[in-house]
Design an enzyme around this catalytic site. Structure first.
Site, PDB file in Angstrom:
ATOM      1  N   LYS A 150      55.885  86.034  30.953  1.00 35.92           N
ATOM      2  CA  LYS A 150      55.150  87.203  30.461  1.00 35.92           C
ATOM      3  C   LYS A 150      54.135  87.747  31.463  1.00 35.92           C
ATOM      4  CE  LYS A 150      55.754  86.941  25.515  1.00 35.92           C
ATOM      5  NZ  LYS A 150      56.489  85.662  25.303  1.00 35.92           N
TER       6      LYS A 150
ATOM      7  N   GLU B 221      48.928  93.870  21.582  1.00 37.34           N
ATOM      8  CA  GLU B 221      49.165  93.199  20.312  1.00 37.34           C
ATOM      9  C   GLU B 221      49.826  91.877  20.638  1.00 37.34           C
ATOM     10  OE1 GLU B 221      51.540  95.209  21.520  1.00 37.34           O
ATOM     11  OE2 GLU B 221      53.108  93.688  21.353  1.00 37.34           O
TER      12      GLU B 221
ATOM     13  N   SER C 197      62.547  80.392  30.485  1.00 42.36           N
ATOM     14  CA  SER C 197      61.482  81.390  30.337  1.00 42.36           C
ATOM     15  C   SER C 197      60.078  80.817  30.214  1.00 42.36           C
ATOM     16  CB  SER C 197      61.778  82.299  29.144  1.00 42.36           C
ATOM     17  OG  SER C 197      61.926  81.544  27.961  1.00 42.36           O
TER      18      SER C 197
HETATM   19  C1  LIG Z   1      57.621  85.594  24.489  1.00 41.77           C
HETATM   20  C2  LIG Z   1      58.611  84.635  24.977  1.00 41.77           C
HETATM   21  C3  LIG Z   1      60.004  84.881  24.874  1.00 41.77           C
HETATM   22  C4  LIG Z   1      60.571  86.080  24.181  1.00 41.77           C
HETATM   23  O1  LIG Z   1      60.217  87.308  24.712  1.00 41.77           O
HETATM   24  P1  LIG Z   1      61.245  88.193  25.572  1.00 41.77           P
HETATM   25  O2  LIG Z   1      60.568  89.497  25.720  1.00 41.77           O
HETATM   26  O3  LIG Z   1      62.519  88.275  24.785  1.00 41.77           O
HETATM   27  O4  LIG Z   1      61.459  87.490  26.856  1.00 41.77           O
HETATM   28  C5  LIG Z   1      60.881  83.958  25.424  1.00 41.77           C
HETATM   29  N1  LIG Z   1      60.440  82.825  26.010  1.00 41.77           N
HETATM   30  C6  LIG Z   1      59.124  82.543  26.116  1.00 41.77           C
HETATM   31  C7  LIG Z   1      58.706  81.272  26.785  1.00 41.77           C
HETATM   32  C8  LIG Z   1      58.170  83.432  25.599  1.00 41.77           C
HETATM   33  O5  LIG Z   1      56.855  83.131  25.704  1.00 41.77           O
END
Ligand SMILES: *Cc1c(COP(=O)(O)O)cnc(C)c1O
Length: 396
Positions: free
Chosen positions: A92, A114, A380
């Protein structure tokens, strides 16, 4: 090289999805962004500062790691793109770093955002502290109770966390409050949206900031294997920003299978799910036309997922188009499958993944890969924030 998969139309449409469906009173802010984001982002001084912060503050490039034991388990080649190693523990921050620099060039002195689980709120509060800019994060009252550690982080970083007390007191109510704030403060405020959702240009802008993920994947895979392209790229999808970043530089490479994994909650047809492409119909949510979970008379259905980051009733318009056109393969994993996968990956690779990411890993069990395939999974985020959930599983 850009195709329609990568590049929306002038009005921000990916196929029939996208656009900007906003109240009259937001036109000025959104039009200012639409008319200026591409010029600002392509400016050399902007790119220099963005790249330098990605390197020295976020910690990029993140490694592309060959997961040997996982590869053996599934009899293929699995590579992990380590977004979990980014500052604040997930992808993020790539987007919030980009947007704070953009806000600065637009002359905005005040940032609003938000947040649901608080991950985007923390990433936003972080870059606001970095730049010494006022930061207001709207968050549902219920989420404030459920996500105390992230609320504490935001406050420690100097952000003001404002509870949204209407409706279900969760993410969509926080979004409404943020939009109200933006309407009331059109001159000095930039709204940092956390995924590839919202009115044009947000989906394209956020995808471009996150596209550094696939930019690195390409040269890193080449460096490791001599191959130009992977056979598959996989990512979990909430709004779709980590997936958009992981897919971006492969969208035109039709030999690369793009696999997006949604949260099926208790099961796609259980009534407790967030599998938007499987259940959704075209509709308008948060300023853009996309697929969203709704009742026959158009009321948004409350989604469910064990992972807060995937607990969203919509999906970004780029992904809706990848789904409709067949360019992307959309699969899903249940809460239970994701939990199992989180434990499996932890034990096999010594990496505790975020629950969101665990959904992408879960699909390894139901998708057949060939022995010489090169599969990249976008890892992610890290799992520290999900430890309470993991502890409950271990106790039961
Ligand atoms: C917020 C988040 C997501 C989901 O958000 P996307 O916009 O779909 O990437 C996925 N993995 C993690 C670790 C997150 O913090």
């Amino acid at each position: 090289m850009e195709t329609t998969y990568q590049k929306p139309s002038l009005q921000g449409y990916y196929g029939k999805f996208g656009g900007a469906y906003i109240p009259e009173m937001l036109h000025r802010n959104v039009e200012e962004l639409q008319s200026r984001y591409l010029d600002i982002m392509s400016d050399a001084a902007f790119q220099k500062e963005f790249r330098s912060l990605l390197k020295d503050y976020v910690g990029r490039p993140t490694p592309l790691f060959y997961a040997k034991r996982l590869s053996k388990q599934f009899n293929t080649n699995i590579w992990l793109k380590r977004e979990d190693l980014c500052h604040t523990g997930a992808h993020k921050i790539n987007n919030t770093v980009g947007q704070i620099l953009l806000a600065e060039r637009l002359g905005k002195k005040r940032i609003i955002a938000e947040t649901g689980a608080g991950q985007h709120g923390v990433a936003t509060a972080t870059v606001c502290a970095l730049k010494g800019v006022e930061c207001i994060v709207y968050m549902g009252e219920k989420d404030i109770e459920r996500q105390a550690p992230n609320v504490a982080r935001m406050k420690m970083l100097g952000a003001k966390v404002v509870p949204a007390t209407s409706g279900s007191k969760t993410l969509k109510d926080a979004t409404n409050e943020a939009i109200r704030d933006w309407i009331n403060n059109p001159n000095d405020t930039h709204y940092i949206i956390g995924s590839v959702v919202g009115p044009h240009p947000y989906p394209d802008m956020v995808a471009k900031f996150q596209s550094v993920i696939s930019e690195e994947m390409r040269w890193q895979l080449k460096e490791h294997t001599g191959k130009d392209l992977p056979t598959h790229v996989m990512a979990c999808v909430g709004g779709g920003s980590n997936a958009a970043g992981a897919f971006y530089h492969f969208l035109d490479e039709l030999s690369v299978q793009l696999i997006a994994v949604e949260a099926a909650g208790h099961g796609v047809n259980s009534g407790l799910s967030a599998a938007t492409t499987q259940l959704g119909k075209p509709g308008i949510l948060h300023g853009s036309k996309s697929l969203l979970m709704q009742t026959a008379d158009g009321q948004v259905v409350e989604p469910h997922s064990i992972s807060a980051g995937l607990d969203y009733p919509g999906i970004g318009p780029m992904h809706a188009n990848l789904f409709e056109s067949g360019r992307g393969v959309f699969l899903s994993a249940t809460d239970e499958e994701a939990l199992d996968a989180a434990f499996e990956v932890s034990k096999l690779e010594g990496i505790i993944p975020a629950l969101e990411t665990a959904h992408a890993f879960a699909v390894l069990h139901n998708y057949k890969f060939k022995e010489d395939d090169q599969v990249i999974i976008c890892l992610s985020g890290r799992g520290d924030k999900d430890l309470a959930t993991y502890m409950k599983v271990m106790e039961s």
